[in-house]
Design a protein around this motif. Sequence first.
Motif, PDB file in Angstrom:
ATOM      1  N   THR A  39       0.828  -1.203   0.000  1.00  0.00           N
ATOM      2  CA  THR A  39       0.000   0.000   0.000  1.00  0.00           C
ATOM      3  C   THR A  39       0.866   1.257   0.000  1.00  0.00           C
ATOM      4  O   THR A  39       0.587   2.223  -0.716  1.00  0.00           O
ATOM      5  CB  THR A  39      -0.933   0.001   1.223  1.00  0.00           C
ATOM      6  N   SER A  40       1.937   1.246   0.800  1.00  0.00           N
ATOM      7  CA  SER A  40       2.832   2.396   0.862  1.00  0.00           C
ATOM      8  C   SER A  40       3.525   2.636  -0.475  1.00  0.00           C
ATOM      9  O   SER A  40       3.644   3.781  -0.931  1.00  0.00           O
ATOM     10  CB  SER A  40       3.870   2.193   1.973  1.00  0.00           C
ATOM     11  N   GLU A  41       3.990   1.575  -1.122  1.00  0.00           N
ATOM     12  CA  GLU A  41       4.662   1.725  -2.409  1.00  0.00           C
ATOM     13  C   GLU A  41       3.716   2.288  -3.462  1.00  0.00           C
ATOM     14  O   GLU A  41       4.101   3.146  -4.269  1.00  0.00           O
ATOM     15  CB  GLU A  41       5.226   0.380  -2.852  1.00  0.00           C
ATOM     16  N   ALA A  42       2.456   1.840  -3.449  1.00  0.00           N
ATOM     17  CA  ALA A  42       1.475   2.370  -4.393  1.00  0.00           C
ATOM     18  C   ALA A  42       1.196   3.846  -4.123  1.00  0.00           C
ATOM     19  O   ALA A  42       1.053   4.650  -5.060  1.00  0.00           O
ATOM     20  CB  ALA A  42       0.184   1.563  -4.310  1.00  0.00           C
ATOM     21  N   GLN A  85       3.296   5.966  -2.806  1.00  0.00           N
ATOM     22  CA  GLN A  85       4.459   6.732  -3.255  1.00  0.00           C
ATOM     23  C   GLN A  85       4.458   6.911  -4.764  1.00  0.00           C
ATOM     24  O   GLN A  85       4.835   7.973  -5.280  1.00  0.00           O
ATOM     25  CB  GLN A  85       5.745   6.036  -2.790  1.00  0.00           C
ATOM     26  N   ARG A  86       4.031   5.902  -5.482  1.00  0.00           N
ATOM     27  CA  ARG A  86       3.939   6.044  -6.942  1.00  0.00           C
ATOM     28  C   ARG A  86       2.903   7.098  -7.323  1.00  0.00           C
ATOM     29  O   ARG A  86       3.014   7.758  -8.370  1.00  0.00           O
ATOM     30  CB  ARG A  86       3.583   4.695  -7.579  1.00  0.00           C
ATOM     31  N   ALA A  87       1.911   7.269  -6.446  1.00  0.00           N
ATOM     32  CA  ALA A  87       0.866   8.266  -6.709  1.00  0.00           C
ATOM     33  C   ALA A  87       1.261   9.654  -6.232  1.00  0.00           C
ATOM     34  O   ALA A  87       0.467  10.603  -6.351  1.00  0.00           O
ATOM     35  CB  ALA A  87      -0.432   7.838  -6.040  1.00  0.00           C
ATOM     36  N   GLY A  88       2.472   9.791  -5.664  1.00  0.00           N
ATOM     37  CA  GLY A  88       2.957  11.112  -5.274  1.00  0.00           C
ATOM     38  C   GLY A  88       3.162  11.336  -3.795  1.00  0.00           C
ATOM     39  O   GLY A  88       3.512  12.449  -3.384  1.00  0.00           O
ATOM     40  N   ARG A 145       5.027  11.593  -0.424  1.00  0.00           N
ATOM     41  CA  ARG A 145       6.397  11.702   0.063  1.00  0.00           C
ATOM     42  C   ARG A 145       6.448  11.156   1.485  1.00  0.00           C
ATOM     43  O   ARG A 145       5.664  11.570   2.349  1.00  0.00           O
ATOM     44  CB  ARG A 145       6.845  13.172   0.055  1.00  0.00           C
ATOM     45  N   THR A 146       7.356  10.210   1.738  1.00  0.00           N
ATOM     46  CA  THR A 146       7.406   9.573   3.052  1.00  0.00           C
ATOM     47  C   THR A 146       7.939  10.545   4.095  1.00  0.00           C
ATOM     48  O   THR A 146       8.504  11.599   3.779  1.00  0.00           O
ATOM     49  CB  THR A 146       8.300   8.331   3.026  1.00  0.00           C
TER      50      THR A 146
END
Length: 572
Positions: A535-538, A540-543, A545-546
């Motif tokens: 879920t976190s990787e998706a 991040q791909r959507a914009g 920023r961690t």
Amino acid sequence: MVAQTEPSVDSESSAARLGDLLLTRAAIAPEAIARARLVHQETRERFDAILTRLGLISERTLAQALAEGAGAALVLPADFPQQPFPAADLSPRFLRDIRALPLFATPRGVAAAFADPFDDFARRALAYVVGAEIEPRVATAGDIEAAIDRLYGPATAAADEAPDDAADVLDLERLKDLASEAPAVRAVNGLINRAAEVKASDIHIEATETGLRVRFRVDGVLQTQPPLPASLKSALISRVKVMAGLNIAERRLPQDGRLRVAVRGNEIDLRVATSPTIHGETVVMRLLDRSNLALDFDVLGFDPAVRARYLDVLANPHGILLVTGPTGSGKTTTLYASLASLNSPERKILTVEDPIEYRLDGINQTQVNPQIGLGFAAALRSFLRQDPDVMMVGEIRDLETAQVAVQAALTGHMVLATLHTNDAASAVTRLVDMGMEPFLITSTLNGVLAQRLVRRLCLHCAAPFDPPVSWRTALAATAGLPADSELDVSRLRRPVGCVSCEGAGYHGRLAITELLVMDEALARLVLDRAEARATSEAAQRAGMRTMLQDGAVKVLAGQTTLEEVMRVTRDR
């Protein structure tokens, strides 16, 4: 020991010099000086004590101005000696009268801390007693008083106190007497004043075998203060309990209370929690100062892009917005800022909290009370019958509360809540683990904001920093960039330490955040019960920023340090 005569001429001269100094340095308004001089003429009280008692200036600011005006060094609490100065005729009562404390011998005489370096009588009297020339330094009156108590004991004789081993047999009247005695009153007031002055969030008073350990939490980090003598243990704890409306005779069970005090003209609420330990009770007091409550996202440290996306999510007329993070990560402050941005006469806003930390005008706030069955879920159900537009839940702790929040969101209400998770993506997993159906989560959850608080570099002493290659590589990795990336390090700063930040190198805090906004791709993952990492990787791909990346940006902007970012995110 020399007897003190009435220092009226010196007192008038000191008051005049101090007033002129503060006016020259624009440390205080002329009308405030005039007001203090009128009080001084009527009461003959020390002029500097009037200034701080009336809230016209803080003790620390006053001491700094005195030190600069007198050309003397400023003495901080850590600079006081660990042992009393060796002088036969030096009594604690005399030191309290002149508000001074000898520190150490020098080649020219004796260095001593004074609350008022312009008090010629105090300097001459101390020089006579120690038999040497005095080299004046400057310290706050509270710090000098605390050091005298630590080195020589409280003002009343320790023999008047019952031994700590006999504390269990002290009756209620004796505890009340202890709580009302001057040393206990002075010690508690001094702790609260000093904590407010350094903007501490908590005061920790911990009973030990030999006395009372005192620590302040400043900018999220505990700082050790001068300890208090064992003879004050029962009296001080009883004093705090009396002020907070607690049962002073009950020392076997934890207790919670609340009190309000005025410090330098500001009303400060304190939440008090006591707990029994093997050496006696410990007390934690949380300071809630509304005058320092920042309800602005820029002040909180939100990046402009994150703030804009967050306000977009907040503007939805219905749905759930979660703010996550561990205890002490600023979740409640962010929610209060969110409510402040939504607060208008056209909206009815209800909150249920445990506890209510700050009172917000125009918002109906409810305190949970499990003893009568008023929990988060019960309060939320009652809110649905009161025609609200926005509801805030202090914390979603169980499935029942989560279900009522979802029901409220499905029926056209905006629900704000906190949740304890390490990052934004884990909030979804946490709701599923509670037993919430994934399709209900995707239907109601608008977004999740995860945050931590890092210490902000002191604006007065932060110095430029030219990092080595290894450091740049670490920062690039933190920011999610290739190791050979060209970073703009022109604004990097490192902590130094000065009077303004009490030598810490940091002053204040700011948030590092990550904002997960629910979209179709994330919704499909939730329906498939995907792990938090996916879920976190998706996101991040959507914009998204961690928090680590947001922290790296703030490091490059010279707002904080890489060490601070890693300190608060190392559990990730």
